[in-house]
Design a protein around this motif. Structure first.
Motif, short mmCIF file in Angstrom:
data_model
loop_
_atom_site.label_atom_id
_atom_site.label_comp_id
_atom_site.label_asym_id
_atom_site.label_seq_id
_atom_site.Cartn_x
_atom_site.Cartn_y
_atom_site.Cartn_z
N PHE A 175 -14.71 4.01 2.80
CA PHE A 175 -14.21 4.36 1.48
C PHE A 175 -12.74 3.98 1.32
N GLN A 182 -9.76 -2.25 -2.79
CA GLN A 182 -10.63 -2.70 -3.89
C GLN A 182 -12.02 -3.07 -3.39
N PRO A 227 -15.86 1.60 -2.08
CA PRO A 227 -15.99 2.65 -3.10
C PRO A 227 -14.99 3.77 -2.82
N CYS A 234 -13.60 7.37 -2.06
CA CYS A 234 -14.04 8.53 -1.27
C CYS A 234 -14.43 9.65 -2.24
N LYS A 293 -11.91 11.82 -4.69
CA LYS A 293 -12.17 11.75 -6.14
C LYS A 293 -12.29 13.14 -6.74
#
Length: 83
Positions: free
Chosen positions: A33, A67, A70, A72, A76
């Protein structure tokens, strides 16, 4: 017949190996991530080589393009609560 015969296929058995379903664990998941970190800390790390700490608690020296990964989910969620 012995163990080596089984390996060579001479045992006469026709057992099939079933695919094992692996359950992901937390170990190593943080490596997959990109994480939320203060921008100033990222710059400082680039200059000094000092490790940074993400919102989720992961500590590392950034060296990959975030980039390409995804976000984490833990970072988030924490970031959304801070807004």
């Amino acid at each position: 017949m012995g163990f080596l015969d089984d390996l060579r296929g001479k045992s006469g058995k026709t057992d099939l190996l079933e695919k094992e379903d692996l359950v992901p664990t937390d170990e190593g998941d943080h490596e997959r991530f990109s994480h939320y970190v203060d921008k100033n800390k990222i710059t400082e790390s680039a200059v000094t080589g000092k490790a940074v700490r993400a919102l989720c608690g992961k500590k590392w020296i950034p060296n990959r393009d975030p980039q390409k990964f995804p976000i984490c989910p833990t970072c988030k969620e924490i970031h959304a609560r801070l807004k």
